[in-house]
Design an enzyme around this catalytic site. Structure first.
Site, mmCIF file in Angstrom:
data_model
loop_
_atom_site.group_PDB
_atom_site.id
_atom_site.type_symbol
_atom_site.label_atom_id
_atom_site.label_comp_id
_atom_site.label_asym_id
_atom_site.label_seq_id
_atom_site.Cartn_x
_atom_site.Cartn_y
_atom_site.Cartn_z
ATOM 1 N N GLY A 65 16.608 -47.666 -94.248
ATOM 2 C CA GLY A 65 15.530 -46.999 -94.974
ATOM 3 C C GLY A 65 15.555 -47.415 -96.424
ATOM 4 O O GLY A 65 15.928 -48.531 -96.745
ATOM 5 N N CYS A 66 15.163 -46.506 -97.317
ATOM 6 C CA CYS A 66 15.137 -46.834 -98.741
ATOM 7 C C CYS A 66 16.526 -46.646 -99.324
ATOM 8 O O CYS A 66 16.729 -45.816 -100.205
ATOM 9 C CB CYS A 66 14.144 -45.964 -99.475
ATOM 10 S SG CYS A 66 12.483 -46.152 -98.876
ATOM 11 N N VAL A 67 17.502 -47.327 -98.760
ATOM 12 C CA VAL A 67 18.854 -47.196 -99.297
ATOM 13 C C VAL A 67 19.450 -48.585 -99.513
ATOM 14 O O VAL A 67 18.977 -49.553 -98.972
ATOM 15 C CB VAL A 67 19.772 -46.396 -98.361
ATOM 16 C CG1 VAL A 67 19.365 -44.951 -98.357
ATOM 17 C CG2 VAL A 67 19.769 -46.978 -96.975
#
Lengths: 329, 111, 538, 132
Positions: free
Chosen positions: B109-111
């Site tokens: 994800g947005c990591v």
């Protein structure tokens, strides 16, 4: 390759018209049949393409925003580059269509010692604007051959165009600008490696064609001095639907007319349709008012999404243990 | 699909060597993964791996480093509860390397 | 994994295209440029076609027998559905203005990364099957058949575009490569050709509501851990609520803010601000994700994943929605959400309960961007701020592609930064606002295996940061996007070491003087405040 | 069809502009202009002959006049030697217009038809003619 092919094609077209007139005396074919067919193809083709685009909806409002949005009252909105009203979007379109606003932004990136720099690069903007404005002016000036009496705006434009008052017949500047601009656009495609890499025959062909049209036009006016009264007889015959072939029009005129006919007929099947298409571009002609007005997608259909109930069913125990409220105990 | 052979059994792993199913994991398998990287697992390593597995059991995701550091500090004292300590144990990064040994998938994800 | 070249090696880029024509040059899959193919379990989880094990680098993609047919039928369907698509297939004149506007072209020099050529890859197929000239003239008209090589090329380059829309700003017809890439990816998804990094979050998001797959109790525990940290730093205990019915505001932020540093510090900033204001808001554990990797998959998937936003707002009976700092979440909300799931008659036009400002420009969407919300608070003097706490920072602001070119939010975050920091410097003008450069990792490309591509794609951005780092000593790159926070960090470490990355509300959290707080000795990152440290050392 | 009325309106405007020459001329007979040379002076000439041949004059009169202007005004040379060796005084009003005293029926006929607007008469005084 694409360039050579297109160049040869245009030469062949010139030879075709030359032979057609000189060897076969096909004045009626090249002076009446072809122009009528070309105009008809152009008009019908243009309308068809526009209608074809219109059958696809714009499901989402997706303007490319190029300035501050409308938000808090004290934040200055860029009402043109990020329009929230139809008026703003209209002004944006006008700037785009008449002044090539987006192209005006053009920059050139340069890599030097591992560092990228961006310089303003207006040549493409200038070249294409010069190209289009002179093309339009020349077309408008040609109305003198299609209207009788010649309306004063046509005279006015011609006077402007000939403001240098050089020679006789007066040197009209747009003809040369068109030729130079087209050559510039062509040279870009030859000399810039990236542009050469992306260029197709469909990019060279119209350029060669237009260069040929401009050249024959210049030849007729300044060098061969063809009989414009006879030409107008022919053109007036065409537009009044009483076609006739006056005697003794030089073959160069038929070549010029044939090339224009080809351009007209080619227009709707080519990238030249950007002329109509630009008006329909959803990233430019829409206002960014999504948060104020809901945009409707005509083919919006229901989708199966995961509901909260399903979610709670899966995680109910964990939620309860963590002290998160649930709908069903 | 890439696999990992160990003690006569074949384990499905992803392209980067993470186990596809965290439940087929065993301690010897973790030891083997480390050995393949040229690393001998000490008690300090195992503390981290066990914490990761416990956390995953409870939350179905590997903890972010911040939480890992905080929890290690709580259980093993502040001198160990810092990123530096964890990177000493797992030079390729605690999130990546320790999670892999612990048999946990990598977060996306947005990591 | 592919070895990443050094910055020195990588910044030697050759922009000169090869002599051989692109049509006849199949894509060469370079290590470090492409992402792993999606695992079958992710496709199965959301009922998407052709789940199977496959590897992009291999010659057998295990496509269905009739894959050409599926591809072309999908193509035809989308031509009918999207005017943008049909128009952008037709009207490009290949002027080349877009070429050096793309960060991927600037970073790789690969001619197929010029937006015009990326689009031509698909246009050539379009001409062959959907235009008269292409059918009649074939190659002469620039048409080509859809072969396996062409499909591979489409895949390789569809996942080398971050859908950032920068090219669209410069295109004289507004041709938006993002629209083309979005649809190209939809077509690829009809054949099960997604990347693992995109599809994993999609599958997670469907089940748990967020990309990371955080279950409800996990979300709560993570936020409680932040609450602990906030108490340690400020001495103030805050009490967020979850799934609370009847709250005035539903707060939604990307799940990156819950999980990854430095996003978590941004999240702490939000919560401190809300606490200080006494805001009547709730988290939803289902709608705990504003981001939407569905957008990088297909319109239908994006719509499915966005369903929860209004559904939860309705279930929890809130009045309006406050959205956190996220790039593509805001593009989705601004340009798609209400079209998909409106009308929103169960909500009210947002009004700031603190300043009374009515956000009537969002009277229909009924969602306010937190930067707008906070900028309004600051303008009305409702916050007690001590910007000197951020004095150890020299800040520059990176406009995120989606909020810049899909929305136009430029002034609000800048207004906040100017009020919470004393040292704010802009990057060069060709690299900010609507001309901003992508982080290089957007649209689901922020995986680990394509690191070289990401570092190359982020090169123009990093290059501008380097410029201000050198001239003004910039050490903090602020932004309002979760992918930025995740992706710019490794980008800075690679290109401009010494520059940290933060969300704007982390800066707000640092500067915010809260009622009853103890004297702060650390930043939200639990690092000692430099001035305090200096005093102690005296 | 979507955004139908806008696109149709645009197309109607496009067609209206593009076909303007057709519908504004349709059915009109085209009359080829015949410049008249029956002025008293010409009628009295034994040999009806201009300074150069008719064909030459038709194509090149503008160039000739331009050269005459340059020759007379800039070089002070008022003698023109024609191709057949005959000499003429370079003067628009005294040479050309002496014969072609019917500007409206001679010059303007074609000029108007072809939409040519020479700027001769910006400086020169047009000969007085009987008003129509």
């Amino acid at each position: 390759m694409g360039a050579l092919f297109s160049f040869v094609m245009v030469i062949l077209l010139v030879l075709l018209a030359y032979a057609g007139i000189k060897a076969a005396n096909l004045q009626i074919f090249f002076g009446v049949v072809i122009p009528y067919a070309a105009i008809l193809t152009f008009l019908l083709g243009f309308v068809y393409r526009m209608l074809k685009w219109s059958t696809s909806p714009v499901p989402f409002r997706i303007p490319t925003t190029c300035g501050q949005q409308k938000s808090l009252p004290w934040v200055k909105q860029n009402k043109i580059e990020n329009p929230s009203t139809a008026l703003g979007a209209t002004v944006r379109m006008i700037l785009e269509v008449f002044l090539f606003r987006s192209l005006f932004r053009n920059t050139k990136a340069e890599l030097r010692d591992g560092r990228l720099g961006y310089g303003s690069s207006k040549w493409l903007w200038l070249g294409s604007l010069a190209f289009h404005v002179s093309f339009f002016t020349i077309s408008f000036r040609h109305l003198r051959l299609f209207l009788q009496p010649v309306p004063s705006p046509v005279h006015f434009v011609e006077t402007l165009d000939g403001f240098l008052q050089i020679g006789a017949p007066t040197f009209l500047i747009t003809g040369s600008i068109l030729l130079l601009a087209a050559l510039f656009l062509l040279l870009r495609r030859f000399l810039l490696p990236t542009i050469r890499y992306i260029s197709l025959p469909a990019d060279y062909f119209p350029l060669f064609l237009i260069i040929a049209i401009a050249s024959t036009g210049i030849l007729m006016r300044y060098f061969l001095k063809i009989d414009v009264v006879s030409v107008k007889e022919l053109t007036m015959g065409l537009v009044s639907l009483n076609p006739m072939i006056p005697e003794k029009i030089d073959v160069i005129f038929y070549i010029h007319l044939f090339l224009i006919s080809v351009l007209l007929a080619y227009f709707p099947f080519s990238k030249l349709m950007h002329m109509g298409g630009v008006f329909l571009s959803p990233t430019r002609n829409l206002s960014n008012n999504n948060r104020m007005v809901r945009h409707i997608n005509p083919w919006n259909y229901p989708v199966k999404a995961r509901t909260y109930e399903e979610y709670e069913d899966e995680f109910r125990e964990k939620m309860k243990n963590a002290g998160i409220p649930v709908e069903k105990e | 699909m890439p696999t990992l052979e160990f003690e006569g059994k074949t384990y499905d792993v992803d392209e980067e060597g993470y186990l596809n199913d965290w439940q087929v994991w065993s301690e010897p398998l973790a030891g083997q993964m480390a050995k393949l990287d040229g690393l001998e697992l000490s008690d300090a390593h195992w503390d981290v791996i066990r914490f990761l597995r416990d956390y995953f059991q409870k939350y179905q995701i590997a903890p972010m480093i911040k939480i890992l550091v905080k929890e290690i500090a709580k259980t093993m004292g502040p001198e160990k509860g810092n990123t530096k300590y964890l990177y000493e144990l797992y030079p390729a990064g605690p999130a990546k390397q320790a999670c892999r040994y612990a048999g946990l998938p990598k977060p996306t994800g947005c990591v | 994994m592919a070895k990443l070249p050094t910055p020195d090696e990588l910044s030697k880029i050759n922009y000169k295209p090869p002599e051989k024509r692109w049509v006849n040059t199949p894509a060469e899959f370079k290590d470090g440029f492409w992402c792993f193919g999606t695992r079958p379990k992710y496709l199965q989880a959301v009922d998407m076609p052709n789940p199977r094990e496959w590897k992009p680098i291999e010659d057998d993609w295990k496509l269905p027998e009739n894959w050409k047919e599926i591809f072309l039928e999908g193509f035809a369907e989308r031509l009918k559905k999207y005017r943008s698509f049909r128009l952008f297939m037709d009207i490009c004149v290949r002027c080349g203005a877009c070429a050096d506007k793309c960060h991927f072209f600037l970073g790789t020099g690969d001619p197929k990364n010029m937006p015009v050529l990326r689009a031509e890859l698909l246009r050539s197929v379009y001409r062959n099957y959907f235009t008269t000239s292409g059918k009649l003239l074939g190659k002469l008209a620039g048409a080509r058949e859809i072969t396996f090589d062409v499909l591979r090329e489409l895949w390789y380059y569809a996942f080398q575009c971050t859908e950032c829309r920068r090219c669209s700003v410069f295109c004289p017809y507004g041709i938006d490569t993002a629209e083309i890439t979005i649809i190209c990816r939809e077509l690829l998804n009809l054949l099960g050709l997604n990347t693992d990094w995109t599809m994993g979050p999609v599958a997670n998001c469907y089940r748990t509501g967020n990309h990371l797959g955080l279950e409800p109790h996990t979300i709560k525990s993570i936020i409680e851990s932040m609450v602990e940290d906030i108490e340690t730093i400020t001495g103030i205990k805050i009490e967020p609520t979850f799934n609370r019915k009847g709250a005035e505001i539903l707060f939604i932020t990307p799940s990156g803010d819950l999980f990854g540093d430095p996003g978590t510090y941004t999240c702490m900033g939000y919560m401190m601000l809300f606490h200080e204001l006494g805001l009547n808001y709730t988290w939803s554990t289902l709608a705990a994700e504003g981001g939407n990797f569905g957008l990088f998959t297909s319109n239908e998937m994006a719509k499915k994943l966005a369903y929860k936003i209004y559904a939860e707002a309705k279930r929890l009976k809130v009045k309006w929605i406050l959205g956190g700092e996220c790039g593509h979440m805001w593009r989705v909300w601004n340009q798609y959400l209400e079209t998909w799931h409106g009308p929103t008659d169960f909500l009210e036009t947002p009004v700031s309960p603190i300043t009374g400002t009515k956000f009537d420009y969002t009277s229909s969407l009924k969602a306010v961007h937190i930067a707008e919300f906070t900028a309004d608070l600051i303008k009305h003097g409702k916050l007690n701020l001590n910007p000197s706490r951020n004095d150890y920072l020299k800040v520059t602001f990176h406009d995120s592609c989606n909020t810049a070119r899909g929305m136009g939010i430029f002034e609000e975050p800048r207004h906040i930064i100017r009020n919470v920091c004393n040292h704010f410097y802009e990057m060069p003008e060709n690299t900010i606002r609507e001309q901003t450069f992508c982080c290089g990792s957007g649209s689901g490309l922020n995986a680990g295996e394509n690191m070289e591509l990401r570092m190359r794609g982020g090169f123009p951005r990093a290059n501008a940061v380097k410029h201000v780092h050198k001239h003004y000593g910039i050490n903090m790159l602020a932004n309002i996007c979760a992918i930025d926070r995740a992706a710019l960090k490794p980008l800075m470490d690679y290109w401009v070491p010494g520059v940290e990355v933060c969300g704007v509300h982390e800066l707000v959290g640092n500067a915010l003087v809260m009622k009853g707080e103890k004297e702060r000795t650390t930043t939200l990152r639990s690092e000692p405040l430099p001035e305090k440290e200096a005093k102690e050392n005296v | 069809m979507y955004n139908g009325w806008k696109i149709l309106l645009g197309l109607i405007i496009f067609l209206a502009v593009a076909t303007f020459p057709f519908y504004s001329n349709i059915g009109k007979a085209t009359v080829k202009p015949e410049p008249k040379i029956d002025t008293p002076v010409i009628n009295e000439l034994k040999e009806k002959k201009c300074v150069e041949s008719k064909e030459f004059m038709k194509a090149e009169h503008m160039q000739l006049l331009n050269d005459w202007r340059d020759s007379a005004v800039r070089d002070g040379n008022r003698i023109y030697v024609a191709q057949d060796g005959e000499k003429y005084t370079i003067s628009l009003q005294n040479t050309c217009m002496k014969c072609h005293s019917n500007k409206k029926e001679f010059c303007d006929k074609c000029h108007n038809y072809a939409g040519a607007k020479p700027y001769c008469w910006d400086c020169h005084i047009a000969p007085k003619e009987a008003k129509k």
